[in-house]
Design a protein around this motif. Structure first.
Motif, mmCIF file in Angstrom:
data_model
loop_
_atom_site.group_PDB
_atom_site.id
_atom_site.type_symbol
_atom_site.label_atom_id
_atom_site.label_comp_id
_atom_site.label_asym_id
_atom_site.label_seq_id
_atom_site.Cartn_x
_atom_site.Cartn_y
_atom_site.Cartn_z
ATOM 1 N N HIS A 110 0.744 -1.286 -0.170
ATOM 2 C CA HIS A 110 -0.129 -0.062 0.162
ATOM 3 C C HIS A 110 0.863 1.090 0.017
ATOM 4 N N HIS A 126 -5.595 -4.266 8.126
ATOM 5 C CA HIS A 126 -6.707 -3.344 7.008
ATOM 6 C C HIS A 126 -7.064 -2.116 7.224
ATOM 7 N N LYS A 127 -7.182 -1.889 8.544
ATOM 8 C CA LYS A 127 -7.817 -0.638 8.925
ATOM 9 C C LYS A 127 -6.608 0.610 8.763
ATOM 10 N N LYS A 128 -5.599 0.220 8.524
ATOM 11 C CA LYS A 128 -4.323 1.082 8.165
ATOM 12 C C LYS A 128 -4.140 1.369 6.770
ATOM 13 N N ASP A 130 -6.468 2.423 3.414
ATOM 14 C CA ASP A 130 -7.516 2.993 2.872
ATOM 15 C C ASP A 130 -7.256 2.903 1.166
ATOM 16 N N SER A 131 -8.610 3.177 0.858
ATOM 17 C CA SER A 131 -8.964 3.016 -0.624
ATOM 18 C C SER A 131 -8.730 1.699 -1.347
ATOM 19 N N SER A 132 -8.756 0.820 -0.550
ATOM 20 C CA SER A 132 -8.583 -0.611 -1.087
ATOM 21 C C SER A 132 -10.007 -1.531 -0.428
ATOM 22 N N TYR A 134 -10.787 -4.832 1.426
ATOM 23 C CA TYR A 134 -10.318 -5.810 2.053
ATOM 24 C C TYR A 134 -11.319 -7.070 2.118
#
Length: 181
Positions: A110, A126-128, A130-132, A134
């Motif tokens: 990322h 996954h919280k770190k 963004d814009s994808s 999960y």
């Protein structure tokens, strides 16, 4: 022969690195372990493995078919901070090579701007990102980017890499030989 670059640093997750290296080599895939720290690199659980070379000494990473990043919290932070790792990943993406990461390491993808839209990783990471998108799956393959969740998914991750590089038949042969259900 397929050729894979595994990049590690201090604090790498041993299960993820060693399982992947072992299974790729069972498939007769050449694996080069490169470090951004010391040739004798200490993992997160204190296990030392000897890298084949320093990442800085690899002049053209695109001679490899795939790059693999094991996770581990400290390893991931080290890799995120490395401009060399990020440029290596970007070169691989630009040449349409496979990029793979497990556990916390998709965060490195990322940060290098090579992670495709759909991915998986260690649940809290996954919280770190963004814009994808999960997905809570063991392994996610989005075009030429392959991600997985963590230590317990290492075998499935490595087998997916084998399937990607060497095909279904060898994948199944190695899976059966490992007694993976």
């Amino acid at each position: 022969m397929s050729k894979v670059l595994v990049i590690i640093s201090t604090g790498f997750e041993e299960i993820e690195a060693i399982s992947t290296i072992d299974i790729l080599r069972r498939a007769e895939i050449e694996v080069v372990i490169a470090t951004i720290n010391d040739i004798l690199t200490v993992g997160g659980q204190g296990i030392v493995i000897q890298a084949n070379q320093y990442l800085k000494d690899i002049k053209d990473p695109t001679v490899f078919d795939m790059v693999v990043l094991p996770g581990g919290v400290q390893n991931t932070l080290n890799l995120v901070l490395s401009d060399l790792v990020k440029s290596t990943l970007q070169k691989m993406k630009d040449k349409d090579k496979y990029i793979s990461a497990i556990c916390a390491a998709p965060l490195v993808l990322h940060e290098a701007k090579v992670l495709n839209e759909t991915f998986t990783c260690y649940p809290s990471v996954h919280k770190k990102i963004d814009s994808s998108t999960y997905k809570d799956d063991i392994v996610v393959k989005d075009k030429k980017v392959i991600t997985s969740q963590g230590p317990a998914t290492s075998i499935e991750f490595a087998l997916e890499l084998v399937k990607t590089l060497k095909g279904q038949e060898l994948y199944q042969e190695i899976k059966d030989g490992l007694l993976v259900k």
